[in-house]
Design a protein around this motif. Structure first.
Motif, PDB file in Angstrom:
ATOM      1  N   UNK A  33       0.690  -1.261  -0.034  1.00 25.52           N
ATOM      2  CA  UNK A  33       0.074  -0.091   0.098  1.00 25.52           C
ATOM      3  C   UNK A  33       0.762   1.296  -0.068  1.00 25.52           C
ATOM      4  N   UNK A  34       2.181   1.177   0.438  1.00 28.40           N
ATOM      5  CA  UNK A  34       2.925   2.318   0.438  1.00 28.40           C
ATOM      6  C   UNK A  34       3.520   2.598  -1.021  1.00 28.40           C
ATOM      7  N   UNK A  35       3.233   1.642  -1.857  1.00 30.70           N
ATOM      8  CA  UNK A  35       3.689   1.940  -3.476  1.00 30.70           C
ATOM      9  C   UNK A  35       2.835   2.995  -4.176  1.00 30.70           C
ATOM     10  N   UNK A  36       3.240   3.007  -5.402  1.00 30.75           N
ATOM     11  CA  UNK A  36       2.378   3.959  -6.258  1.00 30.75           C
ATOM     12  C   UNK A  36       0.902   3.754  -6.146  1.00 30.75           C
ATOM     13  N   UNK A  37       0.012   4.892  -6.320  1.00 28.96           N
ATOM     14  CA  UNK A  37      -1.306   4.644  -6.332  1.00 28.96           C
ATOM     15  C   UNK A  37      -2.107   3.933  -7.384  1.00 28.96           C
ATOM     16  N   UNK A  38      -3.028   3.283  -7.315  1.00 26.46           N
ATOM     17  CA  UNK A  38      -3.579   2.492  -8.459  1.00 26.46           C
ATOM     18  C   UNK A  38      -4.286   3.550  -9.442  1.00 26.46           C
ATOM     19  N   UNK A  39      -3.849   3.239 -10.623  1.00 28.62           N
ATOM     20  CA  UNK A  39      -4.267   4.112 -11.700  1.00 28.62           C
ATOM     21  C   UNK A  39      -4.770   3.231 -12.728  1.00 28.62           C
ATOM     22  N   UNK A  40      -4.335   3.322 -13.902  1.00 32.90           N
ATOM     23  CA  UNK A  40      -4.703   2.611 -15.025  1.00 32.90           C
ATOM     24  C   UNK A  40      -4.083   1.336 -15.011  1.00 32.90           C
ATOM     25  N   UNK A  41      -4.871   0.073 -15.070  1.00 36.16           N
ATOM     26  CA  UNK A  41      -4.235  -1.169 -14.882  1.00 36.16           C
ATOM     27  C   UNK A  41      -4.475  -2.098 -16.320  1.00 36.16           C
ATOM     28  N   UNK A  42      -4.228  -1.636 -17.252  1.00 37.65           N
ATOM     29  CA  UNK A  42      -4.269  -2.089 -18.374  1.00 37.65           C
ATOM     30  C   UNK A  42      -5.664  -2.061 -19.162  1.00 37.65           C
ATOM     31  N   UNK A  43      -5.671  -2.895 -20.222  1.00 34.87           N
ATOM     32  CA  UNK A  43      -6.880  -2.715 -20.982  1.00 34.87           C
ATOM     33  C   UNK A  43      -6.640  -1.699 -21.960  1.00 34.87           C
ATOM     34  N   UNK A  44      -7.744  -1.033 -22.619  1.00 31.79           N
ATOM     35  CA  UNK A  44      -7.547   0.182 -23.560  1.00 31.79           C
ATOM     36  C   UNK A  44      -7.122   1.300 -22.823  1.00 31.79           C
ATOM     37  N   UNK A  45      -6.634   2.123 -23.666  1.00 31.93           N
ATOM     38  CA  UNK A  45      -5.894   3.335 -22.992  1.00 31.93           C
ATOM     39  C   UNK A  45      -6.957   4.356 -22.841  1.00 31.93           C
ATOM     40  N   UNK A  46      -7.044   5.189 -21.635  1.00 27.88           N
ATOM     41  CA  UNK A  46      -8.036   5.791 -21.251  1.00 27.88           C
ATOM     42  C   UNK A  46      -8.564   6.665 -22.502  1.00 27.88           C
ATOM     43  N   UNK A  47      -7.935   7.108 -23.508  1.00 24.09           N
ATOM     44  CA  UNK A  47      -8.346   7.886 -24.561  1.00 24.09           C
ATOM     45  C   UNK A  47      -7.670   6.895 -26.035  1.00 24.09           C
ATOM     46  N   UNK A  48      -8.266   5.922 -26.211  1.00 25.02           N
ATOM     47  CA  UNK A  48      -7.851   4.768 -27.007  1.00 25.02           C
ATOM     48  C   UNK A  48      -7.721   5.636 -28.413  1.00 25.02           C
ATOM     49  N   UNK A  49      -8.991   6.456 -28.753  1.00 26.27           N
ATOM     50  CA  UNK A  49      -9.017   6.867 -30.081  1.00 26.27           C
ATOM     51  C   UNK A  49      -8.140   7.834 -30.417  1.00 26.27           C
ATOM     52  N   UNK A  50      -7.658   8.540 -29.669  1.00 26.12           N
ATOM     53  CA  UNK A  50      -6.568   9.645 -29.835  1.00 26.12           C
ATOM     54  C   UNK A  50      -5.282   8.719 -30.030  1.00 26.12           C
TER      55      UNK A  50
END
Length: 58
Positions: A33-50
């Motif tokens: 839990x002291x590591x980096x915050x949970x963000x994007x964890x795979x899958x399509x990029x947040x703005x996959x079209x761009x």
């Protein structure tokens, strides 16, 4: 290979002092839990079209 219990206890005490206010009862979940915050964890990029059209640096 034998484990040096004194060395392990010393390392645990150092980690407890630095990360958990001296509480040596921490577990692996507390350390993770002291590591980096949970963000994007795979899958399509947040703005996959761009990204698809080369408009991002992903």
């Amino acid at each position: 290979m034998q484990r040096d219990q004194h060395c392990q206890d010393s390392l645990r005490a150092e980690m407890a002092a630095a990360l958990f206010a001296g509480n040596t009862a921490f577990g692996v979940d507390n350390v993770l839990a002291t590591g980096c915050s949970a963000g994007w964890r795979g899958g399509p990029a947040p703005d996959w079209m761009a990204n698809h059209y080369g408009r991002t640096s992903l």
